[in-house]
Design an enzyme around this catalytic site. Structure first.
Site, mmCIF file in Angstrom:
data_model
loop_
_atom_site.group_PDB
_atom_site.id
_atom_site.type_symbol
_atom_site.label_atom_id
_atom_site.label_comp_id
_atom_site.label_asym_id
_atom_site.label_seq_id
_atom_site.Cartn_x
_atom_site.Cartn_y
_atom_site.Cartn_z
ATOM 1 N N GLU A 96 11.564 5.045 8.479
ATOM 2 C CA GLU A 96 12.456 3.968 8.921
ATOM 3 C C GLU A 96 12.408 3.754 10.429
ATOM 4 O O GLU A 96 12.616 2.654 10.927
ATOM 5 C CB GLU A 96 13.906 4.272 8.499
ATOM 6 C CG GLU A 96 14.169 4.147 7.014
ATOM 7 C CD GLU A 96 13.961 5.436 6.232
ATOM 8 O OE1 GLU A 96 13.274 6.340 6.742
ATOM 9 O OE2 GLU A 96 14.489 5.509 5.113
ATOM 10 N N GLY A 126 13.571 4.700 1.437
ATOM 11 C CA GLY A 126 14.482 4.694 0.287
ATOM 12 C C GLY A 126 13.846 5.277 -0.962
ATOM 13 O O GLY A 126 14.554 5.768 -1.842
ATOM 14 N N ALA A 168 12.996 0.915 0.645
ATOM 15 C CA ALA A 168 13.822 -0.278 0.453
ATOM 16 C C ALA A 168 12.977 -1.495 0.823
ATOM 17 O O ALA A 168 12.024 -1.385 1.593
ATOM 18 C CB ALA A 168 15.063 -0.190 1.332
ATOM 19 N N GLU A 212 14.407 8.896 -0.593
ATOM 20 C CA GLU A 212 15.850 9.134 -0.783
ATOM 21 C C GLU A 212 16.234 9.032 -2.268
ATOM 22 O O GLU A 212 17.054 9.804 -2.755
ATOM 23 C CB GLU A 212 16.653 8.133 0.054
ATOM 24 C CG GLU A 212 16.478 8.373 1.547
ATOM 25 C CD GLU A 212 17.143 7.309 2.400
ATOM 26 O OE1 GLU A 212 16.812 6.119 2.233
ATOM 27 O OE2 GLU A 212 17.993 7.662 3.232
HETATM 28 C C1 HXC Z 1 8.608 -4.645 0.929
HETATM 29 C C2 HXC Z 1 6.555 -3.658 0.648
HETATM 30 C C3 HXC Z 1 7.061 -2.404 1.037
HETATM 31 C C4 HXC Z 1 8.459 -2.328 1.371
HETATM 32 C C5 HXC Z 1 4.974 -2.164 0.607
HETATM 33 N N1 HXC Z 1 5.255 -3.460 0.392
HETATM 34 N N2 HXC Z 1 6.051 -1.494 1.002
HETATM 35 N N3 HXC Z 1 7.306 -4.774 0.597
HETATM 36 N N4 HXC Z 1 9.176 -3.477 1.298
HETATM 37 N N5 HXC Z 1 9.053 -1.181 1.707
HETATM 38 C C6 HXC Z 1 4.348 -4.521 -0.042
HETATM 39 C C7 HXC Z 1 3.416 -4.962 1.073
HETATM 40 O O1 HXC Z 1 4.057 -5.905 1.910
HETATM 41 C C8 HXC Z 1 2.284 -5.577 0.294
HETATM 42 O O2 HXC Z 1 2.643 -6.866 -0.152
HETATM 43 C C9 HXC Z 1 2.203 -4.678 -0.949
HETATM 44 O O3 HXC Z 1 3.468 -4.026 -1.041
HETATM 45 C C10 HXC Z 1 1.125 -3.605 -0.829
HETATM 46 O O4 HXC Z 1 1.329 -2.889 0.380
HETATM 47 P P1 HXC Z 1 0.165 -2.620 1.455
HETATM 48 O O5 HXC Z 1 0.826 -2.324 2.748
HETATM 49 O O6 HXC Z 1 -0.831 -3.726 1.437
HETATM 50 O O7 HXC Z 1 -0.522 -1.314 0.819
HETATM 51 P P2 HXC Z 1 -1.234 -0.114 1.598
HETATM 52 O O8 HXC Z 1 -2.133 -0.667 2.683
HETATM 53 O O9 HXC Z 1 -1.836 0.735 0.528
HETATM 54 O O10 HXC Z 1 -0.077 0.681 2.338
HETATM 55 C C11 HXC Z 1 0.920 1.371 1.588
HETATM 56 C C12 HXC Z 1 2.104 1.788 2.502
HETATM 57 C C13 HXC Z 1 2.631 0.538 3.254
HETATM 58 C C14 HXC Z 1 1.650 2.850 3.481
HETATM 59 C C15 HXC Z 1 3.158 2.384 1.577
HETATM 60 O O11 HXC Z 1 2.865 -0.526 2.320
HETATM 61 C C16 HXC Z 1 3.901 0.798 3.998
HETATM 62 O O12 HXC Z 1 3.907 1.393 5.066
HETATM 63 N N6 HXC Z 1 5.007 0.283 3.462
HETATM 64 C C17 HXC Z 1 6.312 0.367 4.107
HETATM 65 C C18 HXC Z 1 6.860 1.772 4.015
HETATM 66 C C19 HXC Z 1 8.223 1.880 4.703
HETATM 67 O O13 HXC Z 1 8.346 1.623 5.900
HETATM 68 N N7 HXC Z 1 9.228 2.263 3.945
HETATM 69 C C20 HXC Z 1 10.598 2.397 4.474
HETATM 70 C C21 HXC Z 1 11.335 1.096 4.341
HETATM 71 S S1 HXC Z 1 12.926 1.203 5.090
HETATM 72 P P3 HXC Z 1 1.737 -8.172 0.173
HETATM 73 O O14 HXC Z 1 2.570 -9.288 -0.358
HETATM 74 O O15 HXC Z 1 1.516 -8.185 1.628
HETATM 75 O O16 HXC Z 1 0.484 -7.896 -0.622
HETATM 76 C C22 HXC Z 1 13.898 1.980 3.970
HETATM 77 C C23 HXC Z 1 15.325 2.162 4.351
HETATM 78 C C24 HXC Z 1 16.132 2.764 3.254
HETATM 79 O O17 HXC Z 1 13.440 2.393 2.937
HETATM 80 C C25 HXC Z 1 17.578 2.756 3.629
HETATM 81 C C26 HXC Z 1 18.504 2.918 2.447
HETATM 82 C C27 HXC Z 1 18.790 1.673 1.723
#
Ligand code: HXC
Length: 258
Positions: free
Chosen positions: A132, A109, A66, A112
């Site tokens: 998360e 997400g 998400a 999911e």
């Molecule tokens: C918003 C995101 C994002 C996310 C990545 N990006 N994941 N933006 N929400 N979930 C964006 C980054 O900010 C970045 O933008 C660009 O995508 C590239 O990501 P990087 O981090 O630079 O890439 P990398 O170093 O290759 O790392 C990849 C990654 C990392 C390991 C996937 O991006 C990451 O950890 N992302 C978050 C994963 C996460 O926590 N997901 C769960 C979210 S909570 P910029 O603008 O900086 O270039 C959730 C709750 C669901 O999902 C509940 C139900 C609704």
């Protein structure tokens, strides 16, 4: 105007494909993305020419979760009054078979979303996780339930409490995914599987999907009763008459999907 975050294709007869297209954010799922996926899936679900749906992302990311930048702005009241999960549940209510073709990140997400689909075809680079906890929250679109059903309590706890990521090979081993292919092939293989399912009689595919899903909701006896009801109902379809006749006449069936 709202930005379009998905691409819609019909790569072969009978198969509807929805491709997430938000590469700058690794297909992070903001409200518009989820709304667009749900709307496109419902359109394929209502389209008589489509028998199976594929949801995919890019080779690098199915979806990295998400949208954290969107969620950062949200309060508990905003979450409750906006009921932000409604569009996600539309995806789980699609009646036709849905295959997730997953490569790269399927986190939070994103994982999911893949698990809301009926089957997962993965590339060797696929990585599944529910991180998360790192954000001070927890899975909210089915992760605690669907992942536990898929891989069992012990591994699910480790994934969600300890941010363990599952490789494609591990996901296959634990039963989260159906098949794993090299990255150059996973989407073609998902399309082949979908094309095969799309040739099956459409009323029966929906009845089977619904009955299998009941195995998660109901007691064994209730599930068996539901299965029996669907089984009997299929005896009212033209496809049942045609399928049995074709077998006896030693010819391929011509399905009408009714
Ligand atoms: C918003 C995101 C994002 C996310 C990545 N990006 N994941 N933006 N929400 N979930 C964006 C980054 O900010 C970045 O933008 C660009 O995508 C590239 O990501 P990087 O981090 O630079 O890439 P990398 O170093 O290759 O790392 C990849 C990654 C990392 C390991 C996937 O991006 C990451 O950890 N992302 C978050 C994963 C996460 O926590 N997901 C769960 C979210 S909570 P910029 O603008 O900086 O270039 C959730 C709750 C669901 O999902 C509940 C139900 C609704």
């Amino acid at each position: 105007m709202t930005q379009q975050y998905i691409l819609i294709e019909t790569p072969v007869d009978g198969v509807g494909l929805i491709r997430l297209n938000r590469p700058e954010a690794l297909n992070a799922l903001n409200s518009d993305v989820i709304n667009q996926i749900s709307t496109a899936m419902e359109a394929f679900d209502a389209d008589d020419t489509i028998g199976c749906i594929i949801l995919t992302g890019s080779d690098r990311a199915f979806a990295a979760g998400a949208d954290i930048k969107e969620m950062e702005q949200r309060s508990v009241v905003g979450m409750l009054t906006g009921d932000k999960l409604t569009d996600w549940t539309r995806i789980a209510r699609i009646s036709k078979p849905v295959i997730a073709a997953v490569s790269g990140w399927a986190l939070g997400g994103g994982c999911e979303l893949a698990m809301m689909c009926d089957m997962i075809v993965a590339s060797e680079s696929a990585m599944f996780g529910q991180p998360e906890i790192n954000l001070g929250i927890m899975p909210g679109a089915g992760g605690t339930q669907r992942l536990t059903h898929a891989v069992g309590k012990a591994i699910a706890m480790e994934v969600m409490l300890g941010d363990r990521r599952l490789t494609a090979a591990e996901a296959l081993h634990y039963g989260l995914v159906n098949r794993v292919y090299p990255v150059e092939r996973y989407l073609d293989e998902a399309i082949k599987l979908a094309a095969k399912i799309a040739t099956m009689p459409g009323v029966a595919t929906r009845m089977i999907k619904a009955a299998v899903n009941k195995a998660y909701d109901l007691s064994l006896q209730q599930g068996l009763d539901y299965e029996k009801r669907n089984f009997y109902l299929l005896f009212g379809t033209e496809d049942k008459d045609e399928g049995m006749k074709a077998f006896i006449e030693k010819r391929p069936p011509q399905w009408k999907n009714r």
